[in-house]
Motif scaffolding. Sequence first.
Motif, short mmCIF file in Angstrom:
data_model
loop_
_atom_site.label_atom_id
_atom_site.label_comp_id
_atom_site.label_asym_id
_atom_site.label_seq_id
_atom_site.Cartn_x
_atom_site.Cartn_y
_atom_site.Cartn_z
N LYS A 523 45.47 50.98 13.80
CA LYS A 523 44.68 50.68 12.60
C LYS A 523 45.53 49.91 11.59
O LYS A 523 45.07 48.93 10.99
N ALA A 524 46.77 50.34 11.42
CA ALA A 524 47.67 49.65 10.50
C ALA A 524 47.96 48.23 10.99
O ALA A 524 47.95 47.27 10.21
N LEU A 525 48.23 48.10 12.29
CA LEU A 525 48.53 46.78 12.84
C LEU A 525 47.34 45.84 12.70
O LEU A 525 47.51 44.67 12.34
N TYR A 526 46.14 46.36 12.99
CA TYR A 526 44.97 45.49 12.90
C TYR A 526 44.79 44.95 11.49
O TYR A 526 44.45 43.77 11.30
N HIS A 527 45.02 45.79 10.49
CA HIS A 527 44.87 45.34 9.10
C HIS A 527 45.83 44.18 8.81
O HIS A 527 45.45 43.21 8.14
N LEU A 528 47.04 44.26 9.31
CA LEU A 528 48.00 43.18 9.09
C LEU A 528 47.58 41.92 9.83
O LEU A 528 47.60 40.81 9.26
N LEU A 529 47.19 42.07 11.08
CA LEU A 529 46.82 40.89 11.88
C LEU A 529 45.61 40.17 11.30
O LEU A 529 45.58 38.93 11.27
N LYS A 530 44.61 40.92 10.87
CA LYS A 530 43.41 40.26 10.36
C LYS A 530 43.67 39.54 9.05
O LYS A 530 42.90 38.67 8.64
N PHE A 534 52.12 37.99 10.83
CA PHE A 534 52.68 37.93 12.17
C PHE A 534 53.43 39.22 12.46
O PHE A 534 54.21 39.70 11.63
N ALA A 535 53.19 39.79 13.62
CA ALA A 535 53.85 41.04 14.02
C ALA A 535 54.29 40.91 15.46
O ALA A 535 53.68 40.22 16.27
N LYS A 536 55.38 41.61 15.78
CA LYS A 536 55.91 41.59 17.14
C LYS A 536 56.03 43.02 17.66
O LYS A 536 56.28 43.96 16.90
N VAL A 576 51.35 45.26 3.53
CA VAL A 576 51.95 46.39 4.24
C VAL A 576 51.58 47.70 3.55
O VAL A 576 51.28 48.70 4.21
N LYS A 577 51.59 47.70 2.22
CA LYS A 577 51.18 48.91 1.48
C LYS A 577 49.73 49.26 1.77
O LYS A 577 49.38 50.43 1.93
N GLU A 578 48.85 48.24 1.82
CA GLU A 578 47.45 48.49 2.15
C GLU A 578 47.32 49.10 3.54
O GLU A 578 46.56 50.06 3.74
N PHE A 611 46.19 38.36 17.50
CA PHE A 611 45.03 39.00 16.87
C PHE A 611 43.92 39.16 17.91
O PHE A 611 43.47 38.19 18.51
N PRO A 612 43.49 40.40 18.16
CA PRO A 612 42.49 40.60 19.23
C PRO A 612 41.10 40.11 18.83
O PRO A 612 40.55 40.53 17.81
N LYS A 613 40.56 39.23 19.63
CA LYS A 613 39.18 38.77 19.47
C LYS A 613 38.44 39.20 20.74
O LYS A 613 38.55 38.56 21.78
N ALA A 614 37.73 40.32 20.62
CA ALA A 614 37.20 40.98 21.81
C ALA A 614 35.70 40.84 21.94
O ALA A 614 34.96 40.86 20.95
N LEU A 615 35.27 40.74 23.19
CA LEU A 615 33.85 40.70 23.53
C LEU A 615 33.60 41.80 24.55
O LEU A 615 34.39 41.98 25.49
#
Length: 849
Positions: A523-530, A534-536, A576-578, A611-615
């Motif tokens: 959940k935290a990672l998705y917020h950053l990616l959207k 950039f995250a590794k 990051v705080k968000e 960034f995941p773009k899922a179908l």
Amino acid sequence: MKRLFLLLFAFVFTGLAQAQNEYFFPEHGNFDPSIPSPEEFLGYPIGEWHTRHDNIVAYMEKLAAVSDRATVQNIGYTYEHRAQVVLTISSPANLSRLEAIRTEHLKLTDPAQPIPDISKIPAIIHLGYNVHGNEPSSAEAALLTAYYLVASNEPEAEQYRQNGVIFIEPSLNPDGRDRHANWANMHKGFPPVADPIDREHNEVWPGGRTNHYWYDLNRDWLPLAHIESQNRIKWHQKWYPNMVTDFHEMGTNSTYFFEPTKPYGSENPVVGRKNYDVLNPVMAKYFHESMDDLGSLYFLREQYDNSYPGYGATYADIHGGLGVTFEQASSRGHLQHTTTKDITFSFTIRNHVATSLATVKGVVKEKETFQRHMKEFFEESVKQGAADPIKAYVFGDNFDSGRTNAFVDLLLQHHVKVYENPTTQTLSGQRFESGKSYLVPTNQKQYRMVRSVFEKVKQYDDSVFYDASTWTMILAYGLPHAEIKAKAPALGTELTAVPAAKPTVEKASYAYILDWREYAAPKALYHLLKNGVFAKVAYQPFSAIVKGAEKNYSYGSILVSVADQNVDADKLFSLVKEASELSGLTFDATATGYTDKGVGLGSRSFETVTFPKALMVIGEGIFLYEAGEVWHLLDSKIGMPITKVDKGDIGQVRLSDYNTVILVNGRYNDVSDSFIEDLKAWVRGGGTLITQKGATKWAISKGLVKEKLAESKDEKTPGRMDYEDARNYYGAQSIGGVIFEADIDLTNPIAFGYTSKKLPVYRNSSIFLKPSESPFRTAAQYTAQPWLAGFVTPSNVEKVKNSPSILLDGSGRGRTILFTDNCNFRGYWYGTNKLFLNALFFGSTISVP
């Protein structure tokens, strides 16, 4: 002339209403004329239309407004913001002292209290209807039952009100209810069409059975994955009803079913024999008399089971009451042919009205039996808990507070007592740290719920189950746990709420690091990616200097560099705080990329996360429960939207717009060859295909992957058997819901964030993969001794042993991740969710060897 017309209309309408009353209440009358019947209020006879949920609510509110025998309250809202209402019916005197009645009644559930004067306590009855939205007759029956109990002036009805407090919950699944009601109404013919093949009787996918997220709410009383169930359990735990009903529909050519269910083997041993041997037979007398009076055919004992505690009709059994299931042959519309006479919607409603009133009659007349049973039930629960050689269970993941707290929350919602573990201790080779682990003593009144969530049952008297044969929640959450047997442990402070998360984030000058072992990390990672950060992800363990000291990090940890961003340091810190506040997780801050050991923070062992773009493909032939589980997981746990495309429309999809395609269990044989070729090309170009169960089998059959299904072994054919034993024989051969142990590769991205190689996995399919020819493509395989809980035949255990659970397959720059099982089963398999989420978030980083 106008006045004459109105008088004539009123006369005709009154006559129709009287005819309705005679049909639904053939032996009852004397209704208060000031209280409108459902047909007077709605403007049509019950059974002529499927009543919308808002009109059902409005009628309940009307009864409460015009009568001092009823009150109504809203216990919550569904996902689609439909009200969950409960109508309370009793005498005016009882309603004026409702809280005092509740207080006295709850003394029956307290083993420390002497039994109160039960002659002064009304029976508490909860009539619940329409948990499956496309089994609509019961909600219509709820309207008529409410009308009778409020409006009837007969002595019998007055006795019910004086000696009972009756709760009517007219629709346990309002969203599904309206989905089906709109379907049936919009396809109704004039005259109605009885042909079973007519569109009215055959809803399109997903149908009205389920809630908004396509979940079966009649399986959710234990997991509490959904808001409707959470609201309902709060109400149930507030009142502990003596009786809870669960009204359903079954096949059109059936008749009517009421409990008792199948004897012995399919009963829940936690419940206790009195429930089955005394209460059920007592109430069956009232049920069959009501059916006999109507001349309606019925059956009992032959079918269904009472084992799974997540049913509406079983949950009350584990709380000192009696839960019962009713099943009515369905018209699935307004009129339908059967093998005998046509079945009408009105007929299906009438049977449910009869057993509704029989329920109230029986519980009121047998009030003392029910009340004494409840008192004895909880007294016996405490005695059993005190005598149990297991004195407590300890649980907790030292590295995952989110998953641990989710399990604490589940226990507290079920009123199970949970305590802090005051002492760090090692049990069964596992370390349970004080402050990160909790104790559940068995010596408590909710002992039977404790057993339900912790016990690993493997011995059964039956081999065929209507539902899953195992529901061990501690295994589903994948939490380290142990039994404490020597003596009752010292208990810390009792929890009254889930421990609050206290995340901290200090501004970093060099990089932020997120521990992927935490459940909420995606959940935290998705917020950053959207938000364009950039995250590794770390493919190797590493260390970093945090607050002046070296700290170690494991596979899957997330690195966010301060300089390597399109946003400045201040904006990054804000994002990051968000993410920290949303997830409740701490991000570590480091001022340097240098350490004395391990890989550096600029190493090629860190892969950039896309960034995941899922179908996800949905529609006819796709298993809607599994599709709904993916949708709900991403919505509720990640806050991530997912594009859902009907299978019939996938030819219009531009696959290049997505980097991940999800195929859950289902039938895909009608997918065009051209789309299959497009899908192959898309994978080769770098896409990630995730398949589950039947979709895995399909992908192999269509050559999308190189991996193979295991060759089926010839089973020894038994000798001659009796014809009537065929169902039980073949039913026993299936894997209907068993918990097995898998061995996971902690270095594989699919298993990033796990700390133990051993993981409980839920399996309800008979799909087996052949071991991969590559030694590096098996993310998970079952152990040599995999069986943990649930019914399974020895031959099926042999098939499961050492077989792959998750395989990776590569093609060009892309990959397919093949799951034989469902990691997201019913929204409560927290322990395996991360396997699926890793496939979603890290799939694009995987280069399949």
